[in-house]
Scaffold this motif. Structure first.
Motif, PDB file in Angstrom:
ATOM      1  N   ASN A 410      -1.070 -11.684   8.993  1.00  0.00           N
ATOM      2  CA  ASN A 410      -1.780 -11.970   7.743  1.00  0.00           C
ATOM      3  C   ASN A 410      -2.304 -10.713   7.064  1.00  0.00           C
ATOM      4  OD1 ASN A 410      -1.697 -14.927   7.893  1.00  0.00           O
ATOM      5  ND2 ASN A 410      -2.996 -14.650   9.696  1.00  0.00           N
ATOM      6  N   GLY A 411      -2.051  -9.559   7.696  1.00  0.00           N
ATOM      7  CA  GLY A 411      -2.579  -8.318   7.150  1.00  0.00           C
ATOM      8  C   GLY A 411      -4.053  -8.158   7.446  1.00  0.00           C
ATOM      9  N   CYS A 412      -4.512  -8.727   8.558  1.00  0.00           N
ATOM     10  CA  CYS A 412      -5.912  -8.627   8.967  1.00  0.00           C
ATOM     11  C   CYS A 412      -5.993  -7.906  10.319  1.00  0.00           C
ATOM     12  CB  CYS A 412      -6.542 -10.016   9.116  1.00  0.00           C
ATOM     13  SG  CYS A 412      -6.562 -10.980   7.593  1.00  0.00           S
ATOM     14  N   TYR A 413      -7.125  -7.214  10.555  1.00  0.00           N
ATOM     15  CA  TYR A 413      -7.323  -6.600  11.854  1.00  0.00           C
ATOM     16  C   TYR A 413      -7.429  -7.704  12.911  1.00  0.00           C
ATOM     17  CZ  TYR A 413      -8.489  -2.264   9.397  1.00  0.00           C
ATOM     18  OH  TYR A 413      -8.453  -1.150   8.614  1.00  0.00           O
ATOM     19  N   ARG A 414      -6.817  -7.419  14.053  1.00  0.00           N
ATOM     20  CA  ARG A 414      -6.817  -8.409  15.129  1.00  0.00           C
ATOM     21  C   ARG A 414      -8.233  -8.578  15.701  1.00  0.00           C
ATOM     22  NH1 ARG A 414      -1.704  -9.893  16.267  1.00  0.00           N
ATOM     23  NH2 ARG A 414      -0.004  -8.435  15.764  1.00  0.00           N
ATOM     24  N   ASP A 415      -8.417  -9.676  16.430  1.00  0.00           N
ATOM     25  CA  ASP A 415      -9.748 -10.061  16.909  1.00  0.00           C
ATOM     26  C   ASP A 415     -10.367  -9.030  17.848  1.00  0.00           C
ATOM     27  OD1 ASP A 415      -9.564 -12.342  15.448  1.00  0.00           O
ATOM     28  OD2 ASP A 415      -8.958 -13.625  17.129  1.00  0.00           O
ATOM     29  N   PHE A 416      -9.549  -8.238  18.534  1.00  0.00           N
ATOM     30  CA  PHE A 416     -10.089  -7.313  19.516  1.00  0.00           C
ATOM     31  C   PHE A 416     -10.527  -5.975  18.912  1.00  0.00           C
ATOM     32  CE2 PHE A 416      -5.417  -6.896  19.689  1.00  0.00           C
ATOM     33  CZ  PHE A 416      -5.275  -5.568  19.313  1.00  0.00           C
ATOM     34  N   VAL A 417     -10.358  -5.800  17.606  1.00  0.00           N
ATOM     35  CA  VAL A 417     -10.723  -4.533  16.984  1.00  0.00           C
ATOM     36  C   VAL A 417     -12.213  -4.539  16.664  1.00  0.00           C
ATOM     37  CG1 VAL A 417     -10.273  -2.921  15.092  1.00  0.00           C
ATOM     38  CG2 VAL A 417      -8.419  -4.345  15.997  1.00  0.00           C
ATOM     39  N   PRO A 418     -12.992  -3.649  17.297  1.00  0.00           N
ATOM     40  CA  PRO A 418     -14.447  -3.656  17.049  1.00  0.00           C
ATOM     41  C   PRO A 418     -14.786  -3.469  15.575  1.00  0.00           C
ATOM     42  CG  PRO A 418     -13.900  -2.277  18.943  1.00  0.00           C
ATOM     43  CD  PRO A 418     -12.598  -2.649  18.288  1.00  0.00           C
ATOM     44  N   ALA A 421     -12.658  -6.677  13.025  1.00  0.00           N
ATOM     45  CA  ALA A 421     -11.871  -7.872  13.365  1.00  0.00           C
ATOM     46  C   ALA A 421     -11.880  -8.883  12.219  1.00  0.00           C
ATOM     47  CB  ALA A 421     -12.414  -8.516  14.631  1.00  0.00           C
ATOM     48  N   GLY A 422     -10.681  -9.343  11.847  1.00  0.00           N
ATOM     49  CA  GLY A 422     -10.541 -10.389  10.837  1.00  0.00           C
ATOM     50  C   GLY A 422     -10.557  -9.912   9.396  1.00  0.00           C
ATOM     51  N   LEU A 423     -10.888  -8.646   9.144  1.00  0.00           N
ATOM     52  CA  LEU A 423     -10.948  -8.157   7.759  1.00  0.00           C
ATOM     53  C   LEU A 423      -9.542  -7.991   7.196  1.00  0.00           C
ATOM     54  CD1 LEU A 423     -13.799  -5.479   7.940  1.00  0.00           C
ATOM     55  CD2 LEU A 423     -13.948  -7.913   7.360  1.00  0.00           C
ATOM     56  N   ASP A 424      -9.375  -8.415   5.942  1.00  0.00           N
ATOM     57  CA  ASP A 424      -8.048  -8.377   5.325  1.00  0.00           C
ATOM     58  C   ASP A 424      -7.834  -7.055   4.584  1.00  0.00           C
ATOM     59  OD1 ASP A 424      -9.962  -8.983   3.424  1.00  0.00           O
ATOM     60  OD2 ASP A 424      -8.712 -10.399   2.328  1.00  0.00           O
ATOM     61  N   ILE A 425      -6.583  -6.578   4.650  1.00  0.00           N
ATOM     62  CA  ILE A 425      -6.219  -5.332   3.970  1.00  0.00           C
ATOM     63  C   ILE A 425      -5.999  -5.585   2.491  1.00  0.00           C
ATOM     64  CG2 ILE A 425      -4.466  -3.515   3.833  1.00  0.00           C
ATOM     65  CD1 ILE A 425      -4.059  -4.101   6.913  1.00  0.00           C
ATOM     66  N   ILE A 426      -5.253  -6.638   2.179  1.00  0.00           N
ATOM     67  CA  ILE A 426      -5.119  -7.085   0.789  1.00  0.00           C
ATOM     68  C   ILE A 426      -5.377  -8.579   0.754  1.00  0.00           C
ATOM     69  CG2 ILE A 426      -3.428  -5.297   0.187  1.00  0.00           C
ATOM     70  CD1 ILE A 426      -1.298  -7.485   0.217  1.00  0.00           C
ATOM     71  N   ARG A 427      -5.778  -9.059  -0.398  1.00  0.00           N
ATOM     72  CA  ARG A 427      -6.042 -10.491  -0.545  1.00  0.00           C
ATOM     73  C   ARG A 427      -4.714 -11.226  -0.673  1.00  0.00           C
ATOM     74  NH1 ARG A 427     -11.602 -11.076  -4.090  1.00  0.00           N
ATOM     75  NH2 ARG A 427     -12.662  -9.261  -3.205  1.00  0.00           N
ATOM     76  N   THR A 428      -4.586 -12.292   0.083  1.00  0.00           N
ATOM     77  CA  THR A 428      -3.307 -13.007   0.139  1.00  0.00           C
ATOM     78  C   THR A 428      -3.296 -14.314  -0.620  1.00  0.00           C
ATOM     79  OG1 THR A 428      -3.952 -14.044   2.216  1.00  0.00           O
ATOM     80  CG2 THR A 428      -2.731 -11.969   2.362  1.00  0.00           C
ATOM     81  N   SER A 429      -4.409 -14.669  -1.244  1.00  0.00           N
ATOM     82  CA  SER A 429      -4.446 -15.929  -1.988  1.00  0.00           C
ATOM     83  C   SER A 429      -5.475 -15.826  -3.099  1.00  0.00           C
ATOM     84  CB  SER A 429      -4.775 -17.102  -1.057  1.00  0.00           C
ATOM     85  OG  SER A 429      -6.059 -16.909  -0.468  1.00  0.00           O
ATOM     86  N   GLY A 430      -5.490 -16.834  -3.941  1.00  0.00           N
ATOM     87  CA  GLY A 430      -6.473 -16.881  -5.015  1.00  0.00           C
ATOM     88  C   GLY A 430      -6.081 -16.024  -6.204  1.00  0.00           C
ATOM     89  N   LYS A 431      -6.979 -15.975  -7.184  1.00  0.00           N
ATOM     90  CA  LYS A 431      -6.702 -15.247  -8.409  1.00  0.00           C
ATOM     91  C   LYS A 431      -6.580 -13.745  -8.192  1.00  0.00           C
ATOM     92  CE  LYS A 431      -8.885 -18.614 -11.510  1.00  0.00           C
ATOM     93  NZ  LYS A 431      -9.951 -18.840 -12.527  1.00  0.00           N
ATOM     94  N   LYS A 432      -7.225 -13.242  -7.127  1.00  0.00           N
ATOM     95  CA  LYS A 432      -7.198 -11.802  -6.851  1.00  0.00           C
ATOM     96  C   LYS A 432      -6.137 -11.442  -5.806  1.00  0.00           C
ATOM     97  CE  LYS A 432     -11.988 -10.940  -8.183  1.00  0.00           C
ATOM     98  NZ  LYS A 432     -13.290 -10.342  -7.793  1.00  0.00           N
ATOM     99  N   ARG A 433      -5.151 -12.325  -5.638  1.00  0.00           N
ATOM    100  CA  ARG A 433      -4.090 -12.058  -4.671  1.00  0.00           C
ATOM    101  C   ARG A 433      -3.421 -10.716  -4.972  1.00  0.00           C
ATOM    102  NH1 ARG A 433       1.195 -15.824  -4.368  1.00  0.00           N
ATOM    103  NH2 ARG A 433       1.862 -14.398  -6.018  1.00  0.00           N
ATOM    104  N   GLY A 434      -3.252  -9.917  -3.939  1.00  0.00           N
ATOM    105  CA  GLY A 434      -2.623  -8.616  -4.109  1.00  0.00           C
ATOM    106  C   GLY A 434      -3.612  -7.477  -4.291  1.00  0.00           C
TER     107      GLY A 434
END
Length: 1004
Positions: A410-418, A421-434
């Motif tokens: 999903n372009g997000c940091y994996r759960d084990f990354v202190p 974790a879970g933060l997205d690199i680019i937005r994948t949905s919504g009006k601000k996608r990309g």
């Protein structure tokens, strides 16, 4: 009379309805004139007429008859690149298909068996997206739909658009094998989603897998977080975007000055958590520098991150730019350094929240990719997210297993990354996608907290975006399947070498296409063929715990046979639904092997189309055959042209084609890209409804399609005018040939010189047209024929021969010669233009005598031209005559403008010609006929000063005198009354003979 033939029929009728001022005859001679007469209308009515012709061709099974008629001819194999089965056709696809239609029609008429098997690309992400939307509209997510149901919906979606596009392509006049015959899968269009096609794609894939060229590797590839799949270079496009730039400090830990930091520069802050090394170059000079003064907070409005006394390590050539970016005002070099063998600390080393994750030493790696023309001379190296990073990391003793995989699909940091974790690199949905996600901002915040930033800024750069979603892509190391470009076979040749050899053996139109595709193949990485999607042909492999494919097994062929039979019977869905035990059989332990669930890159699908469209059907030999032509847009040098080349070279060691023809893209009249926002798009189906598709076909052929093609309302209007002139050439010829039969035919040797000159021009043009069709130079064909019709025929031949055609006795050799030549002209123009203007040429052909012998112009071939028609000496003679005629015509035009004369028949010019060669050219010819005057005198006497001349024709001068005698009541020519026939004193003797013959024929 007008020199432009477009209104000749109307003009002729107007002429004979007028009465000469000296006509005292009670006889109305109009009925004795041989005026053009035809039912071929001036107005084409193409929007209504074209669909009727398509119906007619369907009724007569024209395409099938063409195949039957030409089955014993040499084959011309055109292979159609598949459009995508998604949405209505647009101007680009219409132009593309028209060019292909012209290629096949013209080679059919050149004497080949030139079939046209159209095809469609049916798998892939765009269809998946549309089907996902359909399910969402029903309240279901993709995860709530079974794989089989989802793939079936994709198949239905593609089938719908195939039917729509088929009818749209048929509407633009494309003659092809559009329908399957009697359920035979070897007939009709080829579809990548047919079970037979899917099985053949799998067969080609397994053939490569068995060759050892395929491998599984974890390396950074372009990944679309929006689409959650790997992308190949052919699936991305490059756009400008704003990016945050940062200069980051890596403190020296071992080997160098530990109170200093190596500075790196990057435009992808989110990759800092994935850093595993810093690269340098042994060819660059580096120094240890100290900041001695910095700008004040009052001056800047913020406190700079650099302070006096801070020591940094950068390339000497870039020290000034780095310090300026950091807002230092003064600095000094302390010493020259060599960073070989140093170890650094990651900026997050020792952070309270880092849990020790970044506490490992960061090595300094020597890399050839490092330069000192930008940045700092040191390169932040995250082998999971950059090709150069990956290579330098492996080249310095590391393995792919050492690479940190910290970003998920999903372009997000994996759960084990202190922290991240879970933060997205680019937005994948919504009006601000990309747009940028939360990852980059949080990394910047962490760097500032750890005093890891030296400077930051903004820049614009060109970066990869998915051509489907238009969103940015990231580089991400994932396990993927590749075809090796540089692994040598038993003969010592690599796939790259074979492909480059294939390119050298291929003809490219235009020639620049060769350099374009060669440079791409020379520099391309290994072919990434796996995708993480649902709707596609699966990578039909089993892998063991070591990651090896089942193709390493001794019994792999037996497993492959079962896989192929399963796909052939149930399509791609059968791979996912058939238990692995059934596919592996007794040849492998199912507990030791797992199915691969990735699907193939759709470019692999289309790259194999030669296998199931041409080879499986027996159109060409399976191992040695090549298609004669592939034709697509220039973007396909990195797409279909290249995937077909690589696939065929991998499986058969050769290019699949002999010739590659490339067209440009469509822009508006000002050269701008077509865009709905600009309002400059053109819908081909709307053009068909308004003007007729023939106008768009004419535009395609009159443009230089090897470059970008311009179109606008004005350009279309110009093509409408060109069409009108060509149509009226047909109309005039059909009218002039009313009632013509072969009984009137006159052999060339018995024809007057002017007719022999026309036949010479026919021979010349025939050669030009046939050569240009072979060379795909349709613009040359159209410019040649439009000029021939407008100048040689309308302004010269038709103009000169109207008098003979209308007024000569029916049986007169000259008039019969005119009609014979016109009969030839009608046939030649019909066949020459048929590949480009199939509707109008068919309409004209059906009203000609040739339709009594052949059902359709499209069943014709280009006729052979007798060798004696070509007569260069005769052409040279008539070139001299026309040179003089230009001067006379110019003089007459002035007299008409001054109203000294009305019709040119009121004139009797005296033509002074100094060059005897020009005068001698008229030997045996009637100058007054050529000049369309009642009399004319050619003389070598010196010309008076008042004579008319043209600057570019020396030695010819004209004095226009008034014609003397009586005006003929039939032909309007002035003649000596003393020469008149006593029975017809008001017309010329020639006209008298014509009337007498007409009377005998009609009153007997």
């Amino acid at each position: 009379m007008s020199a432009d033939q477009e209104d000749d029929l109307q003009m002729a009728e107007q002429d004979v309805n007028q009465t000469p001022e000296n006509d005292n005859s009670a006889r109305d001679y109009r009925e004795t004139l041989f005026l053009p007469k035809t039912d071929f209308p001036m107005r084409a009515g193409l929007p209504k007429a074209e669909p009727k012709w398509i119906e007619k061709w369907d009724e007569m099974a024209l395409y099938e008859r063409l195949r039957a008629k030409s089955k014993d001819r040499p084959k011309f194999v055109y292979h159609d690149g598949p459009p995508y089965a998604n949405g209505d056709i647009h101007l680009g696809t219409a132009m593309n298909k028209t060019l292909k239609d012209i290629v096949c029609r013209s080679h059919q008429m050149l004497g080949y068996d030139a079939g046209f098997i159209p095809g469609w690309d049916c798998h892939g992400l765009p269809i998946e997206w549309k089907v996902e939307e359909q399910f969402r509209a029903k309240g279901k997510t993709k995860e709530q739909v079974s794989g089989s149901e989802f793939r079936e919906a994709c198949r239905d979606y593609a089938a719908h658009w195939i039917d729509v596009q088929r009818e749209q392509f048929r509407r633009i006049g494309v003659q092809a094998e559009w329908f399957e015959q009697d359920g035979d899968p070897n007939t009709g269009p080829y579809l990548t989603m047919r079970y037979e096609s899917e099985a053949k794609i799998v067969s080609e894939f397994l053939r490569i897998a068995m060759s050892g060229l395929m491998y599984r590797g974890m390396k950074p590839i372009m990944w679309s977080p929006v689409e959650q799949t790997a992308l190949a270079e052919a699936e991305v496009e490059y756009h400008d975007r704003k990016a945050t730039t940062i200069w980051v400090k890596f403190q020296v830990a071992e080997g160098g000055p530990e109170d200093a930091s190596v500075i790196i520069w990057t435009t992808t802050p989110w990759t800092i958590p994935a850093n595993q090394a810093v690269s340098f170059s042994s060819k660059i000079s580096y120094g240890l520098y100290e900041a001695t003064a910095v700008a004040s907070e009052e001056e800047l409005g913020f406190q700079p991150w650099v302070a006096p006394g801070d020591k940094i390590l950068v390339a000497d050539a870039l020290a000034e730019s780095v310090f300026k970016a950091a807002k230092a005002t003064e600095w000094k070099k302390l010493e020259t350094v060599d960073p070989t063998g140093w170890k650094l600390k990651h900026p997050f080393h020792g952070a309270d929240w880092a849990e020790g994750y970044w506490d490992q030493p960061i090595p300094m790696l020597n890399g050839d990719h490092v330069t000192d023309d930008a940045g700092t001379g040191f390169v932040h190296t995250a082998p999971a997210h950059g090709e150069d990073d990956y290579l330098v990391y492996l080249n310095n003793g590391h393995t792919a297993k050492d690479i940190r995989d910290i970003v998920d699909e999903n372009g997000c940091y994996r759960d084990f990354v202190p922290r991240f974790a879970g933060l997205d690199i680019i937005r994948t949905s919504g009006k601000k996608r990309g747009q940028d996600g939360k990852a980059g901002a949080e990394v910047l915040k962490a760097l500032m907290e750890q005093s890891g930033l030296l400077a930051r800024g903004m820049t614009s750069l060109r970066d990869a975006h998915s051509w489907r979603s238009k969103a940015p892509v990231i580089r991400r190391a994932t396990p993927q399947w590749f075809i090796a470009m540089d692994k040598a076979d038993e003969a010592g040749k690599t796939l790259r070498q074979k492909a480059l050899e294939g390119i050298e053996q291929t003809q490219f139109v235009p020639a620049a296409g060769k350099n374009r595709i060669r440079s791409m193949v020379e520099g391309r990485p290994d072919w990434l063929i796996s995708r993480q999607r649902n709707w596609g042909v699966p990578l039909t492999l089993f892998v063991n715990a070591e990651g090896e494919p089942h193709t390493v097994l001794q019994m792999a062929s037996s497993i492959n046979d079962r896989i192929l039979e399963t796909i052939r019977e149930g399509g791609v869905d059968a791979w996912f639904t058939t238990p692995k035990e059934d596919l592996l059989g007794e040849d492998a332990n199912p507990d030791e092997w797992e199915k691969v669930t990735d699907v193939l890159d759709v470019w692999f699908d289309s790259g194999t189309t030669h296998a199931f469209c041409l080879r499986e059907r027996g159109v060409i030999d399976d191992e040695t055959g090549q298609a004669d032509v592939y034709l697509e847009g220039s973007d396909q040098h990195r797409g279909w042209f290249q995937s077909s080349l690589l696939e065929c070279c991998a499986t058969r060691g050769m290019a699949p084609y002999k010739t590659v023809v490339t067209h440009g893209f469509i822009v508006d009249g000002e050269g701008r890209k077509m865009s709905k926002s600009l309002g400059n798009t053109v819908n081909p189906l709307e053009v068909a409804e308004k003007n007729g598709i023939e106008i768009l076909r004419l535009w395609t052929a009159t443009s230089d399609f090897t470059e970008d093609l311009r179109i606008s309302d004005e350009i279309l209007k110009a093509n409408v005018e060109s069409y009108r002139r060509l149509r009226n050439t047909f109309r005039y010829l059909l009218g002039a040939l009313e009632g013509f039969t072969v009984r009137e035919h006159v052999g060339r040797s018995d024809m007057p010189g002017l007719e022999q000159w026309v036949l010479h021009r026919v021979a010349e043009i025939d050669k030009i047209v046939e050569t240009a069709y072979r060379n795909f130079d349709y613009k040359k064909i159209m410019s040649t024929l439009i000029n021939f019709c407008g100048v040689d025929l309308s302004a010269v031949y038709f103009d000169i021969r109207k008098d003979s055609l209308y007024c000569d006795p029916w049986s007169e050799t000259r008039r019969r010669s005119v009609r014979t030549v016109m009969d030839i002209l009608l046939q030649r123009l019909c066949v020459w233009l048929a590949p480009i203007m199939p509707f109008t040429t068919e309409e004209a052909f059906q009203q000609s005598r040739f339709a009594d012998e052949v059902d359709s112009v499209h069943l014709m071939q280009f006729p052979e031209t007798p060798a004696d028609w070509k007569d260069d000496a005769l052409a040279e003679k008539w070139a001299k005559i026309f040179k003089v005629r230009r001067v006379v015509t110019g003089a007459l035009e002035i007299e008409r403008r001054e109203k000294t004369i009305g019709s040119s028949l009121e004139a009797a010019p005296i033509v002074h010609i100094e060059d005897s060669a020009l005068r001698d050219a008229f030997d045996g010819e009637s100058p007054e006929d050529i000049f369309i005057t009642s009399d004319a005198i050619l003389t070598d006497a010196p010309s008076p000063g008042v004579a008319f001349r043209l600057e570019d024709i020396a030695g010819v001068a004209v004095v226009v005198g008034k014609a003397e005698g009586r005006k003929c009541a039939r032909s309007w020519k002035y003649f000596n009354p003393a020469d008149a026939d006593p029975d017809f004193p008001d017309i010329t003797p020639r006209d008298a003979d014509a009337v007498r013959e007409w009377d005998a024929t009609h009153n007997g």
